[in-house]
Structures are given as structure tokens and as C-alpha cells.
Design a protein around this motif. Structure first.
Motif, PDB file in Angstrom:
ATOM      1  N   PRO A 218       0.811  -1.233   0.000  1.00 53.21           N
ATOM      2  CA  PRO A 218       0.000   0.000   0.000  1.00 53.21           C
ATOM      3  C   PRO A 218       0.841   1.279   0.000  1.00 53.21           C
ATOM      4  N   VAL A 219       1.931   1.285   0.725  1.00 58.07           N
ATOM      5  CA  VAL A 219       2.759   2.494   0.793  1.00 58.07           C
ATOM      6  C   VAL A 219       3.332   2.833  -0.581  1.00 58.07           C
ATOM      7  N   ASP A 220       3.677   1.820  -1.366  1.00 56.87           N
ATOM      8  CA  ASP A 220       4.192   2.067  -2.707  1.00 56.87           C
ATOM      9  C   ASP A 220       3.099   2.624  -3.621  1.00 56.87           C
ATOM     10  N   VAL A 221       1.881   2.136  -3.446  1.00 58.13           N
ATOM     11  CA  VAL A 221       0.743   2.644  -4.221  1.00 58.13           C
ATOM     12  C   VAL A 221       0.523   4.112  -3.895  1.00 58.13           C
ATOM     13  N   TYR A 222       0.522   4.448  -2.605  1.00 58.40           N
ATOM     14  CA  TYR A 222       0.277   5.832  -2.183  1.00 58.40           C
ATOM     15  C   TYR A 222       1.363   6.771  -2.694  1.00 58.40           C
ATOM     16  N   ARG A 223       2.607   6.322  -2.648  1.00 54.97           N
ATOM     17  CA  ARG A 223       3.713   7.160  -3.139  1.00 54.97           C
ATOM     18  C   ARG A 223       3.589   7.417  -4.632  1.00 54.97           C
ATOM     19  N   ALA A 224       3.288   6.374  -5.391  1.00 56.46           N
ATOM     20  CA  ALA A 224       3.155   6.536  -6.837  1.00 56.46           C
ATOM     21  C   ALA A 224       1.963   7.426  -7.173  1.00 56.46           C
ATOM     22  N   GLN A 225       0.866   7.253  -6.460  1.00 58.11           N
ATOM     23  CA  GLN A 225      -0.301   8.105  -6.698  1.00 58.11           C
ATOM     24  C   GLN A 225       0.022   9.563  -6.410  1.00 58.11           C
ATOM     25  N   GLY A 226       0.736   9.810  -5.325  1.00 56.51           N
ATOM     26  CA  GLY A 226       1.124  11.178  -4.982  1.00 56.51           C
ATOM     27  C   GLY A 226       2.045  11.784  -6.027  1.00 56.51           C
ATOM     28  N   ALA A 227       2.975  10.989  -6.519  1.00 56.12           N
ATOM     29  CA  ALA A 227       3.901  11.481  -7.535  1.00 56.12           C
ATOM     30  C   ALA A 227       3.157  11.839  -8.821  1.00 56.12           C
ATOM     31  N   VAL A 228       2.222  10.991  -9.239  1.00 52.39           N
ATOM     32  CA  VAL A 228       1.451  11.262 -10.454  1.00 52.39           C
ATOM     33  C   VAL A 228       0.615  12.526 -10.260  1.00 52.39           C
ATOM     34  N   MET A 229       0.039  12.692  -9.075  1.00 51.31           N
ATOM     35  CA  MET A 229      -0.769  13.883  -8.797  1.00 51.31           C
ATOM     36  C   MET A 229       0.078  15.156  -8.905  1.00 51.31           C
ATOM     37  N   VAL A 230       1.275  15.124  -8.357  1.00 49.19           N
ATOM     38  CA  VAL A 230       2.162  16.291  -8.411  1.00 49.19           C
ATOM     39  C   VAL A 230       2.559  16.597  -9.856  1.00 49.19           C
ATOM     40  N   LEU A 231       2.844  15.570 -10.626  1.00 47.61           N
ATOM     41  CA  LEU A 231       3.218  15.780 -12.024  1.00 47.61           C
ATOM     42  C   LEU A 231       2.064  16.393 -12.813  1.00 47.61           C
ATOM     43  N   LYS A 232       0.841  15.970 -12.533  1.00 50.44           N
ATOM     44  CA  LYS A 232      -0.323  16.561 -13.206  1.00 50.44           C
ATOM     45  C   LYS A 232      -0.480  18.032 -12.831  1.00 50.44           C
ATOM     46  N   LYS A 233      -0.225  18.351 -11.568  1.00 55.46           N
ATOM     47  CA  LYS A 233      -0.308  19.751 -11.145  1.00 55.46           C
ATOM     48  C   LYS A 233       0.771  20.590 -11.809  1.00 55.46           C
ATOM     49  N   LEU A 234       1.940  20.026 -11.992  1.00 53.35           N
ATOM     50  CA  LEU A 234       3.010  20.750 -12.678  1.00 53.35           C
ATOM     51  C   LEU A 234       2.647  21.033 -14.127  1.00 53.35           C
ATOM     52  N   LYS A 235       1.898  20.132 -14.759  1.00 47.21           N
ATOM     53  CA  LYS A 235       1.457  20.373 -16.133  1.00 47.21           C
ATOM     54  C   LYS A 235       0.506  21.568 -16.200  1.00 47.21           C
ATOM     55  N   GLN A 236      -0.209  21.846 -15.120  1.00 50.13           N
ATOM     56  CA  GLN A 236      -1.138  22.971 -15.075  1.00 50.13           C
ATOM     57  C   GLN A 236      -0.451  24.269 -14.668  1.00 50.13           C
ATOM     58  N   LEU A 237       0.829  24.200 -14.419  1.00 47.06           N
ATOM     59  CA  LEU A 237       1.589  25.343 -13.929  1.00 47.06           C
ATOM     60  C   LEU A 237       1.551  26.527 -14.894  1.00 47.06           C
ATOM     61  N   LYS A 238       1.547  26.261 -16.180  1.00 50.60           N
ATOM     62  CA  LYS A 238       1.560  27.341 -17.168  1.00 50.60           C
ATOM     63  C   LYS A 238       0.340  28.250 -17.000  1.00 50.60           C
ATOM     64  N   ASP A 239      -0.830  27.648 -16.759  1.00 56.42           N
ATOM     65  CA  ASP A 239      -2.035  28.457 -16.541  1.00 56.42           C
ATOM     66  C   ASP A 239      -1.911  29.302 -15.289  1.00 56.42           C
ATOM     67  N   GLU A 240      -1.314  28.750 -14.258  1.00 54.47           N
ATOM     68  CA  GLU A 240      -1.162  29.499 -13.009  1.00 54.47           C
ATOM     69  C   GLU A 240      -0.144  30.634 -13.176  1.00 54.47           C
ATOM     70  N   ILE A 241       0.908  30.386 -13.912  1.00 55.85           N
ATOM     71  CA  ILE A 241       1.920  31.413 -14.143  1.00 55.85           C
ATOM     72  C   ILE A 241       1.327  32.577 -14.930  1.00 55.85           C
ATOM     73  N   ASN A 242       0.498  32.239 -15.903  1.00 50.82           N
ATOM     74  CA  ASN A 242      -0.090  33.279 -16.750  1.00 50.82           C
ATOM     75  C   ASN A 242      -1.329  33.908 -16.129  1.00 50.82           C
ATOM     76  N   GLY A 243      -1.685  33.500 -14.923  1.00 45.90           N
ATOM     77  CA  GLY A 243      -2.787  34.123 -14.217  1.00 45.90           C
ATOM     78  C   GLY A 243      -4.155  33.571 -14.529  1.00 45.90           C
ATOM     79  N   SER A 244      -4.224  32.400 -15.147  1.00 41.46           N
ATOM     80  CA  SER A 244      -5.511  31.789 -15.489  1.00 41.46           C
ATOM     81  C   SER A 244      -5.854  30.691 -14.495  1.00 41.46           C
ATOM     82  N   LYS A 245      -5.899  31.016 -13.227  1.00 39.54           N
ATOM     83  CA  LYS A 245      -6.125  30.006 -12.195  1.00 39.54           C
ATOM     84  C   LYS A 245      -7.404  29.337 -12.370  1.00 39.54           C
TER      85      LYS A 245
END
Length: 71
Positions: free
Chosen positions: A44-71
Motif C-alpha cells: 500500500p505504501v508504494d501505491v500511495y507514493r506513486a499516486q502522490g507522484a502522479v498527482m504532483v506531475l499533473k499539477k506541474l502540467k497545469q503550472l503554465k495556466d497558473e503562471i499566466n494568471g488563469s487560475k
């Protein structure tokens, strides 16, 4: 450093299409790696870590909108 300063520091990355495309490709590469490790995880701990990592990577993909002010 405040959030606004961080976002301003990242503007050159978001405004340069070649750099942003390379950044997104890197994020996709790591997301695929974590997706594979998620599929192969037995503890389970490995599942949770991988899920968290994927979630962070998805948020980083949305970073461009946040940088440009389109929250």
C-alpha cells in the motif's frame, strides 16, 4: 520567496514554447514511469507514493495556466 516571486521567476519557462514543450515531455516521461510502478506495486505504501507522484506531475502540467494568471 513569496508565491508571486516564484511565479514571476517561472514566466520565462512558460513563455518559451520550446522549453515548455520539453518540460511537458519530461513530466509525461516521469508520469509514465510512476504509472508503471503503480501498476506493479504490491505494498500500500508504494501505491500511495506513486499516486502522490502522479498527482504532483499533473499539477506541474497545469503550472503554465497558473503562471499566466488563469487560475
Amino acid at each position: 520567496m513569496t508565491e508571486k516571486k516564484w511565479l514571476n521567476a517561472l514566466k520565462p519557462l512558460a513563455s518559451t514554447p520550446i522549453q515548455w514543450q520539453a518540460f511537458e515531455e519530461m513530466l509525461n516521461f516521469y508520469a509514465n514511469l510512476y504509472q508503471k510502478s503503480l501498476e506493479q506495486a504490491t505494498e500500500p505504501v508504494d501505491v500511495y507514493r506513486a499516486q502522490g507522484a502522479v498527482m504532483v506531475l499533473k499539477k506541474l502540467k497545469q503550472l503554465k495556466d497558473e503562471i499566466n494568471g488563469s487560475k
